[in-house]
Design a protein around this motif. Structure first.
Motif, mmCIF file in Angstrom:
data_model
loop_
_atom_site.group_PDB
_atom_site.id
_atom_site.type_symbol
_atom_site.label_atom_id
_atom_site.label_comp_id
_atom_site.label_asym_id
_atom_site.label_seq_id
_atom_site.Cartn_x
_atom_site.Cartn_y
_atom_site.Cartn_z
ATOM 1 N N ASN A 404 32.793 59.957 86.910
ATOM 2 C CA ASN A 404 33.125 59.607 88.052
ATOM 3 C C ASN A 404 32.793 57.984 88.134
ATOM 4 O O ASN A 404 33.600 57.444 89.131
ATOM 5 N N TYR A 407 35.449 56.367 86.243
ATOM 6 C CA TYR A 407 36.831 56.452 87.329
ATOM 7 C C TYR A 407 36.790 55.388 88.366
ATOM 8 O O TYR A 407 37.714 54.654 88.642
ATOM 9 N N SER A 425 40.587 62.105 89.705
ATOM 10 C CA SER A 425 39.481 62.232 90.067
ATOM 11 C C SER A 425 39.007 63.821 89.880
ATOM 12 O O SER A 425 39.618 64.717 90.520
ATOM 13 N N GLN A 427 36.432 66.196 91.061
ATOM 14 C CA GLN A 427 35.511 66.509 91.953
ATOM 15 C C GLN A 427 35.212 68.139 92.426
ATOM 16 O O GLN A 427 36.628 68.509 92.362
#
Length: 729
Positions: A404, A407, A425, A427
């Motif tokens: 992340n 990213y 992403s 998550q």
């Protein structure tokens, strides 16, 4: 006076004294007998005796073997599949932990008071739903019939879900589980993965194609799915065998069917907490979103869940309660069962989100690995500069946090070209936000998570056996809500009625095991119960509080419980609960009007769900379900109002209901009105034996059948006798 005359006089005086003593003793004994007879009249009303028209024998009502058995039956009925796959979804969707606040408030406002009301009337009157509402107000007797119709509609499709669970249970005894991997298809040249499975997932494919073999629309029936037909038959056989002897047979099964789900839930909770990512799921679940709690939709859905979680309006609560002793503390039962239901929902929510957190963690790890490989390719191709990547990042063992970080850096540097890079992403929260409920949770999301468990077949067997038991517990109460009122009203044999009911339900239920059957389950679930049950419970509240009288009802509760219930219930029943129920009814109608009537169809070519509107005939079925469910209420009201049914029985009498008692109206009776015993003139009437039979009669009032073993023995008093106290509930 001669000497012997004194002796004679003394003897006469003694005889007179003895005669007076005898008279006094006879008077006392007859008076005692009279008092006892009055007590017998009261006791007869209190005894658990069925004295019905056409029955010359007093039929003792069955009773629970123990209080524990009764509590387990009520818990088994109220705790069902909705606690496992509906409550967690609503909790996640409506603010996480904040959703528990409106749920608890509404549980106290409408849940416990209305549950207590149904328990009380069932326990006091000792009848099923038809008999209870006939007793209180014959014009509202249709409430009981409406409850039976709704119970029948729900039983039709609810047992199909048990059949699905039985199918998955039977398929769980193999390793690896059959929904673990996508199947391979072979042709002449090569082997490839089934396209429908590749586009979706292994568990989704197995559910729609292997289990349901679903068609693409409601109109395309596709014939019977024989695997599910056999499972549906097995489910109805189980229900029939368990219910055939009433509570004598189903009560014993409750010890297992009600307790086993708690064992499984606790095992899943312990196992789930040991899994990687489970804490993330629970944290996400109980993170309160206070702003969502203020939305009216949240309160409407919480009220609906409270309403259906306790089984209000179905008649099962009344039926189970009718087998209790009249002095049972039903207030304690109402509070206990309500909170057991609530804590079961919370426990199931913990289990579901612990497992879904584990599943989300696995999916997130796959996402990180796949996107890390994309970044490496972009670095090799020169689309990304190595300078962007922090030095401590190792793509061979990258963590979710490191990914992340990378990213976010790439997104900032390559802002304009970022979308073309194809990075995602990863998550955990995004995965947990994908709300699933119902069959999607049980047969897709949860089954997928269990494939990653060590010893996955064992956990799969336990899970689907738990679903079967949860379903059976609710089915017992639902079928009892049909059988008990009919047996009480029409005096048919319970065994024969149970078999007939299950057979009819099985053959009608075949529409649910067609290839399009899942769409019919959705239709019945959306339209057969929600509005009719709300109307039924509103009418129940009106019948007890307005027509019978709340003050009289509170006195009955005091007599039954041995203490006066809190005034809290007085105000809830009289003002708050009716208002909340009416608001919920209006909100449900508005919601139904705003939501386009339709269903999600599975499209094989795209391997995705697609919303379809119901065809014209489907809309007719939806409307018919709601109308048929509530139709008994106006029909019975008009029949009673207009006296359309002649209840005459031969030349003896006709029977009708008035304020909670059976009244016998004689036809062409002859004889002296002053006679205590019908059919005899005063000269023919022998001196009444007060110890055996007492009937009071008003001049000009109809005469009771005095046969002690006749249709109306002691305990059924004339309604228009001003000198006799009107019997309460």
């Amino acid at each position: 006076m001669p000497k012997n005359s004194k002796v004679v006089k003394r003897e006469l005086d003694d005889e007179v004294i003895e005669s007076v003593k005898d008279l006094l003793s006879n008077e006392d004994s007859s008076d005692d007998a009279f008092k006892k007879s009055e007590l017998m009249v009261d006791d007869q009303e209190e005894k658990d005796v069925d004295v019905e028209e056409g029955s010359d024998v007093e039929d003792e009502r069955p009773a629970w073997n123990s209080k524990l058995q009764y509590i387990l039956a009520q818990v088994g009925f109220s705790v069902g599949l909705g606690n496992v796959w509906r409550f967690p979804y609503l909790c996640q969707k409506n603010g996480g932990g904040a959703y528990l606040v409106p749920y608890l408030i509404l549980l106290l406002i409408i849940g416990i008071p209305l549950f207590f009301l149904e328990l009380a009337v069932g326990q006091r009157i000792r009848r099923g739903s038809i008999g209870v509402w006939n007793y209180i107000s014959p014009k509202l007797g249709g409430i009981g019939f409406a409850s039976c119709v709704v119970c029948f509609f729900v039983a039709l499709y609810y047992n199909v879900i048990i059949g699905w669970s039985l199918f998955y249970f039977s398929q769980s005894f193999q390793h690896p589980l059959p929904w673990d991997q996508c199947p391979l298809v072979k042709n002449a040249s090569h082997t490839f993965v089934e396209p429908e499975c590749e586009k979706s997932s292994a568990t989704t494919y197995y559910w729609y194609r292997e289990a349901l073999n679903i068609s693409s629309s409601l109109s395309e029936s596709g014939g019977l799915n024989w695997k599910m037909t056999i499972c549906l038959l097995a489910a109805w056989v189980m229900v029939c065998l368990a219910m055939i002897k009433g509570i004598q047979s189903s009560g014993k099964i409750m010890y297992f069917s009600s307790l086993f789900p708690y064992v499984v839930l606790l095992c899943f909770l312990i196992r789930g907490l040991l899994l990687n990512g489970s804490v993330d799921g629970i944290r996400h679940m109980f993170t309160p979103k206070l702003e969502i709690m203020l939305e009216p939709k949240v309160w409407r859905e919480a009220a609906t869940q409270v309403f259906f979680a306790l089984g209000l309006g179905f008649g099962g609560v009344i039926a189970f309660s009718s087998y209790n002793k009249r002095d049972n503390n039903c207030h304690f039962d109402a509070v206990l069962v309500s909170f057991i239901n609530f804590f079961t929902s919370v426990l199931a929510t913990l289990v579901v989100f612990a497992v879904l957190g584990f599943k989300a963690n696995i999916i997130n790890e796959k996402c990180v690995i796949q996107n890390s490989e994309k970044i490496l390719k972009l670095l090799k191709m020169g689309n990304l500069s190595q300078d962007m990547i922090p030095h401590h990042i190792n793509f061979s063992s990258i963590t979710a946090e490191d990914y992340n970080l990378v990213y976010d850096i790439i997104q900032k540097v390559k802002e304009e070209q970022f979308d073309s890079l194809g990075l995602k992403s990863c998550q955990i929260e995004d995965e947990l936000d994908k709300a699933v409920q119902g069959t999607g949770l049980a047969f897709i999301a949860f089954t997928e998570a269990m494939t990653h468990f060590p010893a996955s077949p064992f956990w799969s067997v336990m899970f689907f056996l738990m679903l079967v038991n949860l379903g059976l517990g609710s089915m017992f109460g639902t079928i009892e809500g049909i059988i008990t009122p009919i047996v009480d009203t029409f005096k048919v044999r319970k065994e024969i009625l149970t078999v007939i009911c299950c057979l009819v339900a099985f053959f009608i239920g075949l529409i649910f095991v067609q290839r399009s059957g899942n769409y019919f389950v959705t239709m019945f679930d959306d339209y057969s119960a929600t509005l009719p049950l709300l109307i039924v419970v509103i009418l129940e509240n009106i019948a007890v509080i307005r027509i019978y009288g709340i003050d009289k009802f509170m006195e009955d509760l005091k007599d039954m419980l041995g203490f006066s219930p809190s005034q809290y219930y007085y105000y809830m029943w009289k003002y708050v609960s009716p208002f909340v129920l009416l608001c919920l009814l209006v909100a449900s109608i508005v919601q139904m009007g705003l939501s386009p009537p339709g269903y999600n169809a599975w499209i094989e070519e795209t391997a995705m769900e697609e919303f379809h509107s119901y065809p014209t005939w489907g809309m007719i079925v939806c409307i018919s379900l709601m109308v048929l469910a509530i139709l008994p209420v106006p029909i019975v009201f008009m029949v009673r109002r207009c006296n359309l049914i002649d209840d005459s029985s031969g030349s003896l009498a006709s029977v009708s209901y008035k304020r909670g008692r059976i009244i016998k109206e004689p036809v062409n009776l002859e004889g002296d009105n002053t006679s205590l015993i019908h059919g005899k003139s005063p000269s023919e009437v022998s001196s009444p034996n007060f110890g055996k039979n007492i009937y009071r009669k008003q001049t000009g009032s109809p005469t009771l059948d005095t046969a002690p073993n006749g249709r109306y023995g002691i305990g059924y008093l004339m309604a228009d006798m001003p000198d006799m106290p009107e019997s309460d509930l």
